[in-house]
Design an enzyme around this catalytic site. Structure first.
Site, PDB file in Angstrom:
ATOM      1  N   HIS A 175       0.811  -1.239  -0.067  1.00 23.73           N
ATOM      2  CA  HIS A 175      -0.088   0.055  -0.063  1.00 23.73           C
ATOM      3  C   HIS A 175       0.923   1.327   0.080  1.00 23.73           C
ATOM      4  O   HIS A 175       0.293   2.543  -0.169  1.00 23.73           O
ATOM      5  CB  HIS A 175      -0.961   0.124   1.082  1.00 23.73           C
ATOM      6  CG  HIS A 175      -0.360   0.084   2.476  1.00 23.73           C
ATOM      7  ND1 HIS A 175      -0.010  -0.879   3.321  1.00 23.73           N
ATOM      8  CD2 HIS A 175       0.218   1.336   3.203  1.00 23.73           C
ATOM      9  CE1 HIS A 175       0.477  -0.397   4.409  1.00 23.73           C
ATOM     10  NE2 HIS A 175       0.471   1.082   4.305  1.00 23.73           N
ATOM     11  N   ASP A 179       0.147  -7.642   1.067  1.00 23.87           N
ATOM     12  CA  ASP A 179       0.694  -6.203   1.441  1.00 23.87           C
ATOM     13  C   ASP A 179       1.988  -6.106   1.508  1.00 23.87           C
ATOM     14  O   ASP A 179       2.793  -5.365   2.456  1.00 23.87           O
ATOM     15  CB  ASP A 179      -0.029  -5.721   2.911  1.00 23.87           C
ATOM     16  CG  ASP A 179       0.165  -4.193   2.918  1.00 23.87           C
ATOM     17  OD1 ASP A 179       0.417  -3.544   1.717  1.00 23.87           O
ATOM     18  OD2 ASP A 179       0.030  -3.885   4.023  1.00 23.87           O
ATOM     19  N   SER A 190       4.731   2.356   7.805  1.00 21.74           N
ATOM     20  CA  SER A 190       4.483   1.135   7.002  1.00 21.74           C
ATOM     21  C   SER A 190       5.733   0.775   6.292  1.00 21.74           C
ATOM     22  O   SER A 190       6.262   1.464   5.425  1.00 21.74           O
ATOM     23  CB  SER A 190       3.298   1.593   5.984  1.00 21.74           C
ATOM     24  OG  SER A 190       2.197   1.409   6.834  1.00 21.74           O
TER      25      SER A 190
END
Length: 440
Positions: free
Chosen positions: A168, A198, A281
């Protein structure tokens, strides 16, 4: 009788005066006639002159010099003025001296302080020691998608320049810039990505001195183990936070913005209370030996009930962060580097995601009228039938379809699996070998 006046003979001609000088000899004036005492004064005649004639060349000209009034001492107002001026001068000098003294006193003020010592580093297992070891291998990613941009984190996998991050972070990217802890930036290219896990891999070229991070084993992680997270929350690169492992095998889903489920990631996650915020992230979660045990991926915020993969919908960290186990990340990264795609382990059945009972229920029919159990697939070979409710995977209970997918994806294609199914009110155990499907 008429009065007669005797005219004195003209005096001898005296030499003229020199220019800007006195004549050599003074000119004698003729003697004044003696007054005639018996001669009556005539009103028509002026009185005889008795004052000497002015001689500009005389030794002592007739000039008057004003020497002023005689000195009488200082007057009272002069004494007062002098005293006032002296007082003002003394006050000014005293005030200036006071200011200098105060500055000098402030300059010399010293508070107690520990002496500087030579930098001997920190213990390798300390947070500072872990950070010093790992920071050179952590990067910040700035992603430009044309209409939007974002920031994420990644870490170096090898000397060839491969970097692991979250899907993402780079999804929809048109330009990716990687910034190292030294501040140097280079452009990166996308190698491959997978929305189901992911995870994504990007690569930088022509960079020397890369420092790949060591990979640990997430199977060795225990609840309570100390961990360190590194990332760029809100674009604050090289941010280090610390905490512990709060839980293992925590099933979470993230994404789902597309609505068709194609962007949902299923993670059998490591839970940590180390502060993780948007921008973390893709960053590493490290153990006490500075080895990567997880890839920070999602947080649960206070303002939303669901998990988020670093989205702006969530607030900051409340101590609920989730990381993809490094064992899963390692396998997916290897596949992405080799082929650009990752494979997903499957059991070959269609699940009823609307089922509200405990466990994961197999649909009666598949999409478009297709069978819910793929013919000759892993599930069919193991004996799974439509309507079966799968309650356990390798002895671990599952409470829904999402949890079953997460447990399955924690394995590799080809791994053996033991499923417990509920059929007609009875539980039975089935053995199967996981199949493979290409990821998205």
């Amino acid at each position: 009788m008429s009065d007669s006046q005797q005219t004195d003979p003209a005096p001898a001609q005296a030499p003229g005066p020199r220019w800007w000088s006195r004549p050599d000899e003074p000119v004698d004036a003729p003697p004044a006639p003696a007054p005639d005492r018996d001669r009556p004064l005539s009103p028509d005649l002026p009185a005889p002159r008795t004052a000497p004639r002015y001689d500009p060349w005389a030794d002592r000209p007739l000039q008057v010099v004003d020497t002023g009034r005689p000195h009488r001492g200082f007057r009272l107002w002069q004494v007062l003025a002098l005293a006032l001026g002296t007082a003002l001068l003394a006050g000014g000098i005293g005030g200036y001296a006071g200011v200098l003294a105060e500055r000098e006193a402030n300059t010399r003020l010293e508070l107690p302080q520990a002496a500087a010592v030579a930098d001997k580093g920190r213990a390798p297992e300390s947070v500072a020691g872990i950070a010093a070891t790992a920071l050179p291998g952590v990067v910040t990613l700035h992603v430009n998608g044309g209409e939007s941009s974002g920031t994420g984190t990644g870490f170096v996998l090898d000397q060839q320049g491969h970097i692991l991050t979250n899907n993402h972070v780079v999804a929809g990217a048109k330009q990716i810039t990687v910034t190292f802890s030294t501040g140097d930036s280079v452009t990166a290219e996308l190698v491959g990505r997978d929305s189901g896990y992911d995870l994504a891999v990007v690569k930088v070229s022509g960079v020397r001195g890369l420092q790949p991070l060591s990979l640990g084993n997430s199977e060795n992680v225990k609840v309570g183990d100390p961990v360190v997270a590194i990332g760029a929350p809100f674009d604050l690169s090289n941010t280090v936070t610390a905490g512990i492992i709060s839980a293992t095998g925590r099933p979470i889903t993230a994404g789902g913005d597309k609505g068709d489920g194609s962007d949902i990631s299923y993670v059998d996650a490591l839970q940590t209370d180390a502060p993780i915020n948007p921008g973390n992230s893709g960053g590493p979660l490290l153990d006490s030996a500075a080895r990567v045990i997880g890839i920070n991926s999602a947080i649960r915020g206070a303002d939303k009930g669901g998990d988020s993969g670093d989205g702006a919908r969530q607030s900051g960290s409340i101590g609920l962060g989730f990381a993809i186990p490094v064992n899963q990340g390692k396998r997916v990264a290897e596949e992405l580097i080799r082929t650009g795609r990752a494979t997903h382990p499957v059991i070959g059945v269609t699940l009823d995601m609307r089922y509200e009972g405990d466990g994961a229920r197999v649909e009666e029919k598949g999409e478009g009228g297709k069978p819910a159990v793929t013919p000759d697939g892993p599930g069919a070979k193991a004996g799974i039938q439509p309507g079966d409710v799968i309650t356990k995977v390798d002895g671990q209970r599952v409470h829904g379809g999402d949890e079953l997918i997460i447990k399955i994806r924690a394995h590799r294609p080809g791994d053996p699996l033991r499923l417990t199914v509920l059929r007609d009110g009875r539980e039975r155990t089935l053995e199967l070998v996981l199949g493979s499907a290409n990821g998205s």
